[in-house]
Design a protein around this motif. Sequence first.
Motif, PDB file in Angstrom:
ATOM      1  N   ASP A   2       9.054 -12.149  13.543  1.00 15.67           N
ATOM      2  CA  ASP A   2       8.850 -11.633  14.896  1.00 15.67           C
ATOM      3  C   ASP A   2       7.432 -11.922  15.385  1.00 15.67           C
ATOM      4  O   ASP A   2       6.621 -12.523  14.681  1.00 15.67           O
ATOM      5  CB  ASP A   2       9.157 -10.131  14.944  1.00 15.67           C
ATOM      6  CG  ASP A   2       8.360  -9.377  13.905  1.00 15.67           C
ATOM      7  OD1 ASP A   2       7.176  -9.715  13.750  1.00 15.67           O
ATOM      8  OD2 ASP A   2       8.920  -8.483  13.252  1.00 15.67           O
ATOM      9  N   ALA A   3       7.172 -11.441  16.590  1.00 14.38           N
ATOM     10  CA  ALA A   3       5.906 -11.815  17.245  1.00 14.38           C
ATOM     11  C   ALA A   3       4.699 -11.254  16.511  1.00 14.38           C
ATOM     12  O   ALA A   3       3.684 -11.936  16.351  1.00 14.38           O
ATOM     13  CB  ALA A   3       5.921 -11.333  18.684  1.00 14.38           C
ATOM     14  N   SER A   9      -0.044 -13.762  10.987  1.00 16.51           N
ATOM     15  CA  SER A   9      -0.185 -14.991  10.210  1.00 16.51           C
ATOM     16  C   SER A   9      -1.247 -15.888  10.805  1.00 16.51           C
ATOM     17  O   SER A   9      -2.086 -16.445  10.096  1.00 16.51           O
ATOM     18  CB  SER A   9       1.150 -15.737  10.172  1.00 16.51           C
ATOM     19  OG  SER A   9       2.123 -14.946   9.574  1.00 16.51           O
ATOM     20  N   THR A  10      -1.205 -16.040  12.126  1.00 19.16           N
ATOM     21  CA  THR A  10      -2.199 -16.884  12.779  1.00 19.16           C
ATOM     22  C   THR A  10      -3.592 -16.332  12.528  1.00 19.16           C
ATOM     23  O   THR A  10      -4.536 -17.082  12.285  1.00 19.16           O
ATOM     24  CB  THR A  10      -1.932 -16.958  14.284  1.00 19.16           C
ATOM     25  OG1 THR A  10      -0.538 -17.144  14.474  1.00 19.16           O
ATOM     26  CG2 THR A  10      -2.686 -18.081  14.918  1.00 19.16           C
ATOM     27  N   MET A  68       5.746 -16.907   6.370  1.00 20.94           N
ATOM     28  CA  MET A  68       6.922 -16.892   5.499  1.00 20.94           C
ATOM     29  C   MET A  68       6.645 -17.542   4.143  1.00 20.94           C
ATOM     30  O   MET A  68       7.404 -18.375   3.669  1.00 20.94           O
ATOM     31  CB  MET A  68       8.106 -17.567   6.182  1.00 20.94           C
ATOM     32  CG  MET A  68       8.515 -16.838   7.441  1.00 20.94           C
ATOM     33  SD  MET A  68       9.899 -17.588   8.261  1.00 20.94           S
ATOM     34  CE  MET A  68       9.173 -19.024   8.966  1.00 20.94           C
ATOM     35  N   GLY A  69       5.523 -17.163   3.555  1.00 22.67           N
ATOM     36  CA  GLY A  69       5.227 -17.629   2.209  1.00 22.67           C
ATOM     37  C   GLY A  69       4.773 -19.073   2.124  1.00 22.67           C
ATOM     38  O   GLY A  69       4.775 -19.656   1.046  1.00 22.67           O
ATOM     39  N   MET A  70       4.387 -19.676   3.243  1.00 22.91           N
ATOM     40  CA  MET A  70       3.921 -21.060   3.190  1.00 22.91           C
ATOM     41  C   MET A  70       2.434 -21.115   2.848  1.00 22.91           C
ATOM     42  O   MET A  70       1.986 -22.035   2.170  1.00 22.91           O
ATOM     43  CB  MET A  70       4.134 -21.758   4.534  1.00 22.91           C
ATOM     44  CG  MET A  70       5.565 -22.093   4.835  1.00 22.91           C
ATOM     45  SD  MET A  70       6.323 -23.083   3.550  1.00 22.91           S
ATOM     46  CE  MET A  70       5.973 -24.716   4.119  1.00 22.91           C
ATOM     47  N   ALA A  71       1.677 -20.162   3.349  1.00 17.67           N
ATOM     48  CA  ALA A  71       0.234 -20.173   3.111  1.00 17.67           C
ATOM     49  C   ALA A  71      -0.185 -18.818   2.580  1.00 17.67           C
ATOM     50  O   ALA A  71       0.566 -17.847   2.675  1.00 17.67           O
ATOM     51  CB  ALA A  71      -0.520 -20.490   4.394  1.00 17.67           C
TER      52      ALA A  71
END
Lengths: 488, 100
Positions: A2-3, A9-10, A68-71
């Motif tokens: 969601d937003a 994350s950003t 989502m677990g990428m970084a």
Amino acid sequence: MDATALLESTGALLPHLMVLLTGLVILTMDLFLTPRNRYLNELVGLAGLLLALILTLSSLGTPRQVFMGMAVSDHLSAFFNVTFLLIAALTILLSASYVRRENVSAGEYYTLILFATTGFMFVAAAADLVMVFLAIETLSIATYILAGLLRDEPRSQEAAFKYFMLGALSSAFFLYGIATVYGVLGNTSLGHLAQALGQGGMSPLLLMGMALLIVGLGFKVAVVPFHMWAPDVYDGAPTAVTAFMTAGPKAAAFAAFLRVFFQGFATPDLVQQWTPVFAILAALTMILGNFVALAQQSLKRMLAYSSIAHAGYAFVALVAHNSLGASSLLYYMVAYTLMSLGAFTMLMVVARREEQPYAFDDYAGLGTTHPLLAALMALFMFALAGFPPTAGFAGKFYVFSAAVQAGHYGLAVIGVLTSVLSVVYYARVIMIMYMREPERHQPALQLAPTTMAVLGITALGILYMGIFPGGVMQLAEQSVALLFQTKM
Amino acid sequence: MIPIPYYLTVSALLFVIGAIGVLMRRNALIMLMSLELMLNAVNLSFVAYARLHNDIGGHVFVFLSITVAAAEAAVGLAILLTIYRARETVDVDNLHLLQR
């Protein structure tokens, strides 16, 4: 997703985005600059890096996975971020007079430096093999172009081509490795990898994937036998870029090694599989790097082989696979950054023009004509050789004691012996500077204030890290603590 | 339906052919094409594995890797062009300034 999660994350990756944004700003701004206010390029670049540093330090907190677990944003990525920002800032400073002398289009040059730095930072923050691949590609593509920056210079063209060909080949191997691991486990997340491997499940296919990953990353670090591109590329590339390449991509590739092999393939069975391979690579790299460096007639090429040898020392830290090993690797990366950037800056100062070969004779009598410069060069050479009280000594001390702690006595012995051997070729420079008369009257060397700043920062840094190694080492220990907690 | 291992075998063969091409051929353009072959061989195995695991992730990775390959090819061709302009040939045997 969601937003709010997206915003959060950003937020965690703001330092990375800041560096990227600075690169884009310079790229656009350069179009409107006249030769008189071209210094704005450097100014904006340094300001952006400073902002990214502040963002990195302020975002320190509990480790968290984003996108989502990428970084991941943790102490390890923060430590590497600071190292990479330092490399980028020093490179901008040391290039300031270089780009004017060699007439390089400054806007593109600094933009590419910053894009590559973004790539470095994303490698250190990667929590997924695909992320590692994308980040490594980001930094590689930027450095391919940087190596060929002097478009009309045949040596630079050749360096760029060789770097591109072997770099792309290694990327293909790395990608195939990822595909194979994905095929075995059905997932590429490093956290998931460690979990799945913890429940057993070692297969020949998985080992093949791991081997391909080692080959791919080995090329980027330039360990023997994947080093053949390195001397040619470091020799042919513009000197400012060579300085950047020996420090940045190397540290980034070691960050990738830490992420992939200390976090992903970290179960005891697998560690047993890869440690002997790493040990052989480290031993070969130390031996070959140092022996071939002995025979070089050009100082730039000698430093290229010395850079290979130093990758070998850092590799010993990986073999140790303990907390001291990982933290000494971080320490070594910072120390090597300072030593290498300092030495290459001296190279640029002394060799007035790019076309000339970097002969040892250029340094004859430097001790009498330019005592301060000669003293600095001697300091860099002593540091690279590993004399106390410099960062080079402390770094090697930590690395070899990590190897001894893990029971790799043979490697530690090879490391110490090759270090002794390396004194021969580093001392040769010092001897020529002080013992030989200048060949003919040479005009006085001129130093831009930015170049002096680089020399000052690197020299002071080397001495500080050598005399008080505790400070940086403690930070490094805190940064790697997480790697060994999650593993269990 | 063709079983998955067939795809993986083809992919491995393509990868090896590409690798041999990069290492053996002396024409830089052919080397570049062999490189693309290697990357696409990997894409094929990504898709095959994705089908095997019934996981959409592998398909997405292929898009990422195609993008990277395109960027890489662009840079590679640009480097090749500078070399061709200076020497009027793309034979890599002519690149020996740096071996001493």
